[in-house]
Design an enzyme around this catalytic site. Structure first.
Site, PDB file in Angstrom:
ATOM      1  N   CYS A   1      -6.418  15.043   1.079  1.00  0.00           N
ATOM      2  CA  CYS A   1      -7.634  14.676   0.359  1.00  0.00           C
ATOM      3  C   CYS A   1      -8.419  15.931   0.050  1.00  0.00           C
ATOM      4  O   CYS A   1      -8.350  16.921   0.783  1.00  0.00           O
ATOM      5  CB  CYS A   1      -8.479  13.714   1.197  1.00  0.00           C
ATOM      6  SG  CYS A   1      -9.860  13.005   0.271  1.00  0.00           S
TER       7      CYS A   1
ATOM      8  N   CYS B   1     -14.800  13.319   4.546  1.00  0.00           N
ATOM      9  CA  CYS B   1     -15.923  12.447   4.904  1.00  0.00           C
ATOM     10  C   CYS B   1     -15.971  12.302   6.421  1.00  0.00           C
ATOM     11  O   CYS B   1     -14.926  12.060   7.047  1.00  0.00           O
ATOM     12  CB  CYS B   1     -15.751  11.080   4.249  1.00  0.00           C
ATOM     13  SG  CYS B   1     -15.467  11.189   2.469  1.00  0.00           S
TER      14      CYS B   1
ATOM     15  N   HIS C   1      -9.201  -6.734   7.061  1.00  0.00           N
ATOM     16  CA  HIS C   1      -7.960  -6.447   7.806  1.00  0.00           C
ATOM     17  C   HIS C   1      -8.251  -5.996   9.229  1.00  0.00           C
ATOM     18  O   HIS C   1      -7.485  -6.272  10.147  1.00  0.00           O
ATOM     19  CB  HIS C   1      -7.121  -5.389   7.071  1.00  0.00           C
ATOM     20  CG  HIS C   1      -7.862  -4.161   6.694  1.00  0.00           C
ATOM     21  ND1 HIS C   1      -8.915  -4.166   5.790  1.00  0.00           N
ATOM     22  CD2 HIS C   1      -7.737  -2.875   7.098  1.00  0.00           C
ATOM     23  CE1 HIS C   1      -9.379  -2.939   5.660  1.00  0.00           C
ATOM     24  NE2 HIS C   1      -8.691  -2.141   6.452  1.00  0.00           N
TER      25      HIS C   1
ATOM     26  N   CYS D   1     -14.448   9.052   7.734  1.00  0.00           N
ATOM     27  CA  CYS D   1     -13.133   8.613   7.236  1.00  0.00           C
ATOM     28  C   CYS D   1     -12.313   7.958   8.356  1.00  0.00           C
ATOM     29  O   CYS D   1     -12.122   8.533   9.423  1.00  0.00           O
ATOM     30  CB  CYS D   1     -12.347   9.785   6.654  1.00  0.00           C
ATOM     31  SG  CYS D   1     -10.776   9.251   5.926  1.00  0.00           S
ATOM     32  N   ASP D   2     -11.809   6.766   8.079  1.00  0.00           N
ATOM     33  CA  ASP D   2     -11.099   5.981   9.100  1.00  0.00           C
ATOM     34  C   ASP D   2      -9.577   6.151   9.036  1.00  0.00           C
ATOM     35  O   ASP D   2      -8.854   5.400   9.680  1.00  0.00           O
ATOM     36  CB  ASP D   2     -11.468   4.492   8.966  1.00  0.00           C
ATOM     37  CG  ASP D   2     -11.029   3.884   7.636  1.00  0.00           C
ATOM     38  OD1 ASP D   2     -10.440   4.600   6.792  1.00  0.00           O
ATOM     39  OD2 ASP D   2     -11.280   2.678   7.431  1.00  0.00           O
ATOM     40  N   THR D   3      -9.101   7.122   8.245  1.00  0.00           N
ATOM     41  CA  THR D   3      -7.662   7.212   7.977  1.00  0.00           C
ATOM     42  C   THR D   3      -7.118   8.594   8.293  1.00  0.00           C
ATOM     43  O   THR D   3      -7.652   9.596   7.792  1.00  0.00           O
ATOM     44  CB  THR D   3      -7.402   6.910   6.481  1.00  0.00           C
ATOM     45  OG1 THR D   3      -8.014   5.660   6.159  1.00  0.00           O
ATOM     46  CG2 THR D   3      -5.917   6.820   6.184  1.00  0.00           C
TER      47      THR D   3
ATOM     48  N   GLU E   1      -7.258   3.104  -5.100  1.00  0.00           N
ATOM     49  CA  GLU E   1      -8.484   3.345  -4.308  1.00  0.00           C
ATOM     50  C   GLU E   1      -8.771   4.838  -4.416  1.00  0.00           C
ATOM     51  O   GLU E   1      -7.981   5.660  -3.947  1.00  0.00           O
ATOM     52  CB  GLU E   1      -8.229   2.998  -2.833  1.00  0.00           C
ATOM     53  CG  GLU E   1      -7.857   1.565  -2.551  1.00  0.00           C
ATOM     54  CD  GLU E   1      -9.057   0.666  -2.287  1.00  0.00           C
ATOM     55  OE1 GLU E   1     -10.128   1.192  -1.913  1.00  0.00           O
ATOM     56  OE2 GLU E   1      -8.916  -0.554  -2.471  1.00  0.00           O
TER      57      GLU E   1
ATOM     58  N   PHE F   1       0.845  -1.195   0.000  1.00  0.00           N
ATOM     59  CA  PHE F   1       0.000   0.000   0.000  1.00  0.00           C
ATOM     60  C   PHE F   1       0.874   1.235   0.000  1.00  0.00           C
ATOM     61  O   PHE F   1       1.790   1.353   0.816  1.00  0.00           O
ATOM     62  CB  PHE F   1      -0.900   0.016   1.248  1.00  0.00           C
ATOM     63  CG  PHE F   1      -1.970  -1.041   1.237  1.00  0.00           C
ATOM     64  CD1 PHE F   1      -1.671  -2.357   1.572  1.00  0.00           C
ATOM     65  CD2 PHE F   1      -3.274  -0.721   0.870  1.00  0.00           C
ATOM     66  CE1 PHE F   1      -2.652  -3.333   1.541  1.00  0.00           C
ATOM     67  CE2 PHE F   1      -4.261  -1.702   0.847  1.00  0.00           C
ATOM     68  CZ  PHE F   1      -3.958  -3.006   1.182  1.00  0.00           C
TER      69      PHE F   1
HETATM   70  C1  LIG Z   1      -9.387   5.930   3.268  1.00  0.00           C
HETATM   71  S1  LIG Z   1     -10.077   5.801   1.666  1.00  0.00           S
HETATM   72  C2  LIG Z   1      -8.749   6.400   0.619  1.00  0.00           C
HETATM   73  C3  LIG Z   1      -9.066   6.391  -0.845  1.00  0.00           C
HETATM   74  C4  LIG Z   1     -10.083   7.422  -1.342  1.00  0.00           C
HETATM   75  N1  LIG Z   1      -9.942   8.693  -0.708  1.00  0.00           N
HETATM   76  C5  LIG Z   1     -11.494   6.901  -1.175  1.00  0.00           C
HETATM   77  O1  LIG Z   1     -12.235   7.413  -0.347  1.00  0.00           O
HETATM   78  O2  LIG Z   1     -11.833   5.961  -1.906  1.00  0.00           O
HETATM   79  C6  LIG Z   1      -9.997   4.031   1.348  1.00  0.00           C
HETATM   80  C7  LIG Z   1     -11.309   3.284   1.415  1.00  0.00           C
HETATM   81  O3  LIG Z   1     -11.777   3.258   2.748  1.00  0.00           O
HETATM   82  C8  LIG Z   1     -13.152   3.549   2.751  1.00  0.00           C
HETATM   83  N2  LIG Z   1     -13.494   4.024   4.074  1.00  0.00           N
HETATM   84  C9  LIG Z   1     -13.122   5.200   4.640  1.00  0.00           C
HETATM   85  N3  LIG Z   1     -13.587   5.289   5.897  1.00  0.00           N
HETATM   86  C10 LIG Z   1     -14.274   4.132   6.133  1.00  0.00           C
HETATM   87  C11 LIG Z   1     -14.989   3.628   7.262  1.00  0.00           C
HETATM   88  N4  LIG Z   1     -15.085   4.327   8.402  1.00  0.00           N
HETATM   89  N5  LIG Z   1     -15.553   2.410   7.157  1.00  0.00           N
HETATM   90  C12 LIG Z   1     -15.473   1.708   6.007  1.00  0.00           C
HETATM   91  N6  LIG Z   1     -14.805   2.116   4.922  1.00  0.00           N
HETATM   92  C13 LIG Z   1     -14.211   3.323   4.985  1.00  0.00           C
HETATM   93  C14 LIG Z   1     -13.277   4.570   1.628  1.00  0.00           C
HETATM   94  O4  LIG Z   1     -14.609   4.736   1.187  1.00  0.00           O
HETATM   95  C15 LIG Z   1     -12.408   3.931   0.573  1.00  0.00           C
HETATM   96  O5  LIG Z   1     -13.110   2.911  -0.103  1.00  0.00           O
HETATM   97  N1  LIG Z   2      -5.505  -4.152   4.564  1.00  0.00           N
HETATM   98  C1  LIG Z   2      -6.014  -3.021   4.068  1.00  0.00           C
HETATM   99  N2  LIG Z   2      -6.771  -3.074   2.961  1.00  0.00           N
HETATM  100  C2  LIG Z   2      -7.224  -1.908   2.457  1.00  0.00           C
HETATM  101  N3  LIG Z   2      -7.925  -1.720   1.316  1.00  0.00           N
HETATM  102  C3  LIG Z   2      -8.116  -0.404   1.138  1.00  0.00           C
HETATM  103  C4  LIG Z   2      -7.496   0.294   2.167  1.00  0.00           C
HETATM  104  C5  LIG Z   2      -7.358   1.762   2.180  1.00  0.00           C
HETATM  105  O1  LIG Z   2      -7.189   2.364   3.246  1.00  0.00           O
HETATM  106  O2  LIG Z   2      -7.426   2.331   1.083  1.00  0.00           O
HETATM  107  C6  LIG Z   2      -6.936  -0.659   3.022  1.00  0.00           C
HETATM  108  C7  LIG Z   2      -6.174  -0.616   4.234  1.00  0.00           C
HETATM  109  O3  LIG Z   2      -5.943   0.421   4.863  1.00  0.00           O
HETATM  110  N4  LIG Z   2      -5.727  -1.833   4.688  1.00  0.00           N
HETATM  111  S1  SF4 Z   3     -12.757   8.422   2.877  1.00  0.00           S
HETATM  112 FE1  SF4 Z   3     -11.178   9.777   3.719  1.00  0.00          FE
HETATM  113  S2  SF4 Z   3      -9.570   9.719   2.231  1.00  0.00           S
HETATM  114 FE2  SF4 Z   3     -11.386   8.920   1.169  1.00  0.00          FE
HETATM  115  S3  SF4 Z   3     -12.425  10.676   0.237  1.00  0.00           S
HETATM  116 FE3  SF4 Z   3     -13.265  10.527   2.256  1.00  0.00          FE
HETATM  117  S4  SF4 Z   3     -11.966  11.880   3.523  1.00  0.00           S
HETATM  118 FE4  SF4 Z   3     -10.844  11.475   1.651  1.00  0.00          FE
HETATM  119 MG   LIG Z   4      -7.918   1.710   5.137  1.00  0.00          MG
END
Ligand SMILES: C[S@@+](CC[C@H](N)C(=O)[O-])C[C@H]1O[C@@H](n2cnc3c(N)ncnc32)[C@H](O)[C@@H]1O
Ligand SMILES: Nc1nc2[nH]cc(C(=O)O)c2c(=O)[nH]1
Ligand code: SF4
Ligand SMILES: [Mg+2]
Length: 181
Positions: A30, A34, A175, A37-39, A93, A24
């Site tokens: 970004c 959102c 994961h 958003c978990d990241t 992604e 990865f």
């Molecule tokens: C962190 S995002 C990064 C890529 C891109 N910004 C996007 O949103 O597709 C990666 C994936 O995690 C999903 N995601 C983000 N927060 C999430 C959450 N709390 N639970 C499940 N999926 C989540 C997003 O929709 C995306 O499919």
């Molecule tokens: N193992 C793992 N799989 C993923 N697929 C999409 C991810 C992401 O954050 O984009 C993700 C991530 O964060 N970890």
């Molecule tokens: S899920 Fe997180 S990284 Fe993806 S579009 Fe939304 S704010 Fe941006």
């Molecule tokens: Mg992720």
């Protein structure tokens, strides 16, 4: 230079390639915010393409997943070409708001409410389900349409929705279930 939050080796946890070993590359920043958003992706270091390729090639797998943040803000033909020359399969992604290089091998688009899709080719759609009307997303041309529970918290609700609307498939964040990155 491209701003990278982290590069790590794990298994694709989500979507059609779940279970596939992958490196990865998480880009910083970004264009969306959102609520679910978990990241945390904002911090990062500037890396040159040679450095990125060198880091990616430390791992034996073929699949590279560019994510973020929003990778569409950072990637271009030059980077995808370099990854291909290194023998890699390039998956992205994306939230779908950016035009992506055409040579990307696999596009996972996770569209967000109130945004305009500019991405031209999508392999899989993967919508985070928070009870919104997801029916318009079935009109997006793609090989697969996944609904993903939000933070593994509403899996039963998603299962019930999919049983009533069987054009969808379930994508779990596997994961998180097995405690790997
Ligand atoms: C962190 S995002 C990064 C890529 C891109 N910004 C996007 O949103 O597709 C990666 C994936 O995690 C999903 N995601 C983000 N927060 C999430 C959450 N709390 N639970 C499940 N999926 C989540 C997003 O929709 C995306 O499919
Ligand atoms: N193992 C793992 N799989 C993923 N697929 C999409 C991810 C992401 O954050 O984009 C993700 C991530 O964060 N970890
Ligand atoms: S899920 Fe997180 S990284 Fe993806 S579009 Fe939304 S704010 Fe941006
Ligand atoms: Mg992720």
């Amino acid at each position: 230079m491209r701003k990278i939050n982290e590069i790590f080796y794990s298994l694709q946890g989500e979507g059609a390639h779940a279970g596939t070993p992958a490196v990865f590359v998480r880009f910083s920043g970004c264009n969306l915010k959102c609520i679910f958003c978990d990241t945390s992706h904002e911090s990062g270091t500037e890396m040159g393409d040679e450095e990125i390729i060198e880091e990616v090639c430390k791992y034996p797998c073929r699949m590279v997943i560019m994510t973020g943040g929003e990778p569409g803000l950072w990637i271009d033909d030059a980077l995808v070409d370099l990854l291909h020359k290194a023998g890699k399969y390039v998956a992205v992604e994306t939230n779908g708001t950016q035009v992506l290089p055409e040579a990307v091998d696999w596009v996972t688009c996770s569209p967000k409410e109130g945004t305009v899709l500019r991405v031209r080719h999508i392999d899989e759609v993967k919508v985070v389900y928070i009870g919104q009307d997801v029916s318009p997303y079935l009109l997006i041309e793609a090989k697969e349409h996944f609904l993903q529970p939000c933070s593994c918290q509403n899996t039963e609700e998603v299962i019930e929705y999919i049983k009533k609307h069987p054009q969808w498939r379930l994508s779990l964040q596997t994961h998180k279930l097995i405690n790997i990155p």
